[in-house]
Design a protein around this motif. Structure first.
Motif, PDB file in Angstrom:
ATOM      1  N   UNK A   1       9.172   3.165   1.556  1.00  0.00           N
ATOM      2  CA  UNK A   1       9.049   1.454   0.456  1.00  0.00           C
ATOM      3  C   UNK A   1      10.208   0.988   1.244  1.00  0.00           C
ATOM      4  N   UNK A   2      11.370   1.289   0.506  1.00  0.00           N
ATOM      5  CA  UNK A   2      12.818   0.938   0.657  1.00  0.00           C
ATOM      6  C   UNK A   2      13.237   0.555   2.259  1.00  0.00           C
ATOM      7  N   UNK A   3      12.384   1.511   3.567  1.00  0.00           N
ATOM      8  CA  UNK A   3      12.945   1.100   4.528  1.00  0.00           C
ATOM      9  C   UNK A   3      12.094   0.386   5.160  1.00  0.00           C
ATOM     10  N   UNK A   4      10.649   0.061   4.555  1.00  0.00           N
ATOM     11  CA  UNK A   4       9.758  -1.106   5.322  1.00  0.00           C
ATOM     12  C   UNK A   4      10.300  -2.606   4.490  1.00  0.00           C
ATOM     13  N   UNK A   5      10.944  -2.378   3.368  1.00  0.00           N
ATOM     14  CA  UNK A   5      10.892  -3.425   2.634  1.00  0.00           C
ATOM     15  C   UNK A   5      12.307  -4.035   2.767  1.00  0.00           C
ATOM     16  N   UNK A   6      12.946  -3.495   4.530  1.00  0.00           N
ATOM     17  CA  UNK A   6      14.194  -3.959   5.094  1.00  0.00           C
ATOM     18  C   UNK A   6      14.260  -4.766   6.043  1.00  0.00           C
ATOM     19  N   UNK A   7      12.655  -4.283   5.867  1.00  0.00           N
ATOM     20  CA  UNK A   7      12.210  -5.266   8.097  1.00  0.00           C
ATOM     21  C   UNK A   7      12.434  -6.410   7.644  1.00  0.00           C
ATOM     22  N   UNK A   8      10.882  -7.546   7.028  1.00  0.00           N
ATOM     23  CA  UNK A   8      10.629  -8.033   7.266  1.00  0.00           C
ATOM     24  C   UNK A   8      12.496  -9.244   6.840  1.00  0.00           C
ATOM     25  N   UNK A   9      13.377  -8.860   6.707  1.00  0.00           N
ATOM     26  CA  UNK A   9      14.680  -9.896   6.345  1.00  0.00           C
ATOM     27  C   UNK A   9      15.409  -9.626   7.428  1.00  0.00           C
ATOM     28  N   UNK A  10      14.981  -9.285   8.838  1.00  0.00           N
ATOM     29  CA  UNK A  10      15.286  -8.964   9.679  1.00  0.00           C
ATOM     30  C   UNK A  10      15.087 -10.391  10.751  1.00  0.00           C
ATOM     31  N   UNK A  11      14.164 -10.337  10.692  1.00  0.00           N
ATOM     32  CA  UNK A  11      13.661 -11.916  11.604  1.00  0.00           C
ATOM     33  C   UNK A  11      12.892 -12.772  10.918  1.00  0.00           C
ATOM     34  N   UNK A  12      12.595 -12.382   9.275  1.00  0.00           N
ATOM     35  CA  UNK A  12      12.001 -13.295   7.661  1.00  0.00           C
ATOM     36  C   UNK A  12      11.047 -14.596   8.556  1.00  0.00           C
ATOM     37  N   UNK A  13       9.706 -13.787   8.149  1.00  0.00           N
ATOM     38  CA  UNK A  13       8.083 -14.259   8.974  1.00  0.00           C
ATOM     39  C   UNK A  13       7.452 -15.341   7.876  1.00  0.00           C
ATOM     40  N   UNK A  14       7.208 -15.513   8.226  1.00  0.00           N
ATOM     41  CA  UNK A  14       6.389 -16.890   7.241  1.00  0.00           C
ATOM     42  C   UNK A  14       5.225 -16.052   6.410  1.00  0.00           C
ATOM     43  N   UNK A  15       5.552 -15.687   5.563  1.00  0.00           N
ATOM     44  CA  UNK A  15       4.647 -14.661   4.880  1.00  0.00           C
ATOM     45  C   UNK A  15       4.201 -15.868   3.986  1.00  0.00           C
ATOM     46  N   UNK A  16       2.975 -16.187   3.093  1.00  0.00           N
ATOM     47  CA  UNK A  16       2.184 -16.139   1.999  1.00  0.00           C
ATOM     48  C   UNK A  16       1.964 -14.757   0.880  1.00  0.00           C
ATOM     49  N   UNK A  17       2.410 -14.220   0.146  1.00  0.00           N
ATOM     50  CA  UNK A  17       1.852 -13.663  -0.584  1.00  0.00           C
ATOM     51  C   UNK A  17       0.893 -13.579  -1.930  1.00  0.00           C
ATOM     52  N   UNK A  18       0.245 -12.963  -2.303  1.00  0.00           N
ATOM     53  CA  UNK A  18      -0.758 -13.181  -3.037  1.00  0.00           C
ATOM     54  C   UNK A  18      -1.997 -14.401  -2.965  1.00  0.00           C
TER      55      UNK A  18
ATOM     56  N   UNK B   1       0.416  -1.377  -0.074  1.00  0.00           N
ATOM     57  CA  UNK B   1      -0.128  -0.167  -0.162  1.00  0.00           C
ATOM     58  C   UNK B   1       0.940   1.206  -0.657  1.00  0.00           C
ATOM     59  N   UNK B   2       2.055   0.847   1.120  1.00  0.00           N
ATOM     60  CA  UNK B   2       2.554   2.282   0.348  1.00  0.00           C
ATOM     61  C   UNK B   2       3.209   2.526  -1.200  1.00  0.00           C
ATOM     62  N   UNK B   3       3.464   1.621  -1.612  1.00  0.00           N
ATOM     63  CA  UNK B   3       4.007   1.790  -2.793  1.00  0.00           C
ATOM     64  C   UNK B   3       2.919   1.821  -3.684  1.00  0.00           C
ATOM     65  N   UNK B   4       1.721   1.486  -3.249  1.00  0.00           N
ATOM     66  CA  UNK B   4       0.643   1.485  -4.591  1.00  0.00           C
ATOM     67  C   UNK B   4      -0.493   2.649  -3.979  1.00  0.00           C
ATOM     68  N   UNK B   5      -0.492   3.214  -2.959  1.00  0.00           N
ATOM     69  CA  UNK B   5      -1.911   4.245  -2.932  1.00  0.00           C
ATOM     70  C   UNK B   5      -0.772   5.612  -2.720  1.00  0.00           C
TER      71      UNK B   5
END
Length: 424
Positions: free
Chosen positions: A87-104, A47-51
């Motif tokens: 967007x760049x700052x937020x995209x750096x968050x998930x790699x710090x703890x590798x959450x179990x994400x299922x996108x799309x 949403x930060x990128x698309x909206x």
């Protein structure tokens, strides 16, 4: 970051939404070793990128940007990141703890499971699937459906109509003047963006308040944070939970941050109106509320500055002198109509706001207006939680500033439920 390949469709906690609220909850559950999954309809933080429009900036200082285990550490803590920087700052968050994400993977239906827990129906690359979870955290925010007058479809079809979330820049609009409807944060900033681009802008004001960008030598939002305003529970504010319905103050972080002064824009040629009341074909009508809207916004502006003055005095802080805002322009009359063709208006940007849409949540936790009922994100249905809503608990709840505290509270409620079951 590797997206976990989950070979089952059963989990202890399902988090719906992969924005900052969902990821913050995942951080605490990951820390505590709780089995969970984050189901994201599109991509993390999309949403930060698309909206957001091209020149979008935060209205809160960068130092407010802090998530569990992750905070802004760039060179401008008192600056305001633009859209691409966020967007760049937020995209750096998930790699710090590798959450179990299922996108799309969009959740299209949530129901209670017989015997306890929940069933989530999803739609994704592999078609429709079903998940089962003991707990569900709904972290999709509260801005789902744009508010548009029912008569908008009766406007001349040659007029381009656009939602604020779809606006990017003035180049995407046809040549000609633009009517922006709504003076909240998005409406005021989009009107400014078009005004600075050289467009003739017509702006229909609502009752949004405004705030000074700087006062007594510091950013106002830094003062307010020091004063504890972002930490005060909603129930302690005048009017209590009714504060959740208030419109945010308009201000901008553009070009290092400054006030948005609609009166100054009027001096520079922007056309201001009161509340848009109706329209058909090319004729619009407005209520005679312009003067009241401008005066009301300025009254809030000066009131906040006075609150800061009292804080400075009470704390004995050495700060430069300040001064109240004095109007630089006042309307000579109350405009009540606008002929779009005569004024060369070729497009309308709707920035009235958004309302929640939880029709897919088939669990009885909503009031008569479709809004969730909860206490700090915890609902009356065991195992169901909300997170990331404006004023969920404090003014900071819908911002980066307060999300970590709310996420920890919800995560603790989940782990506490485990303890109660074990003890029982």
């Amino acid at each position: 970051m590797s997206l976990h390949k989950l070979d089952h469709r059963r989990t202890t906690v399902a988090i719906v939404g992969g924005g900052q609220a969902g990821l913050s909850t995942s951080w605490f559950l990951t820390r505590d070793g709780v089995d969970h999954v984050v189901l994201e309809a599109k991509t993390l933080g999309h949403e930060w990128r698309d909206r957001r429009w091209d020149n979008f900036t935060l209205v809160t200082p960068n130092w407010h940007c802090r998530l569990p285990g992750y905070a802004y550490d760039g060179p401008e803590p008192d600056g305001f990141m633009g859209r691409d920087e966020i967007v760049a700052w937020l995209s750096g968050y998930a790699p710090t703890f590798d959450p179990p994400v299922v996108e799309h993977t969009a959740v299209t239906r949530l129901t209670e499971r017989e015997g306890g827990g929940f069933v989530l129906t999803t739609s994704g690359p592999d078609g429709e699937e079903t998940w089962e979870a003991e707990h569900v955290v709904l972290a999709t925010g509260g801005y789902h459906l744009p508010i548009v007058p029912s008569w908008a479809s009766a406007l001349d079809p040659s007029i381009t109509q656009l939602q604020s979330a779809d606006y990017r820049n003035d180049d995407q609009l046809p040549e000609g003047a633009v009517l922006v409807v709504g003076s909240g944060q998005s409406g005021a900033q989009i009107a400014e963006d078009l005004h600075l681009a050289g467009r003739q802008v017509h702006l229909a004001l609502g009752d949004a308040p405004r705030v000074a960008r700087f006062h007594r030598g510091r950013d106002c939002m830094t003062w307010l944070a020091d004063m504890g305003l972002y930490d005060t529970p909603v129930a302690q504010y005048p009017g209590g939970v009714a504060a959740r319905e208030k419109t945010n103050h308009y201000v901008t972080g553009r070009d290092g941050g400054r006030d948005i002064d609609l009166r100054q824009f009027a001096l520079e040629g922007m056309r201001l109106y009161g509340l848009l009341d109706g329209g058909r074909d090319g004729a619009l009508s407005f209520r005679p509320t312009l003067t009241a809207a401008l005066d009301g916004a300025d009254a809030v502006y000066n009131s906040i500055c006075r609150d800061i003055d009292r804080h400075i005095e009470a704390q004995g802080i050495d700060a430069p002198a300040g001064a109240p805002y004095e109007p630089v322009w006042v309307p000579e009359s109350e405009p009540t109509s606008l002929d779009l063709a005569a004024e060369g208006v070729t497009s309308v940007v709707w920035a009235i706001g958004y309302r929640p849409d939880y029709r897919w949540v088939q669990v009885g936790v909503f009031d008569g207006t479709g809004r969730p009922t909860h206490t700090r994100g915890v609902t009356s249905v065991p195992g169901l939680y909300f997170l990331g809503l404006p004023w969920l608990h404090t003014w900071g709840s819908g911002r980066f500033h307060g999300i970590a505290r709310d996420a920890e509270h919800v995560a603790t409620a989940i782990t506490g439920a485990f303890d109660r079951v074990a003890a029982g």
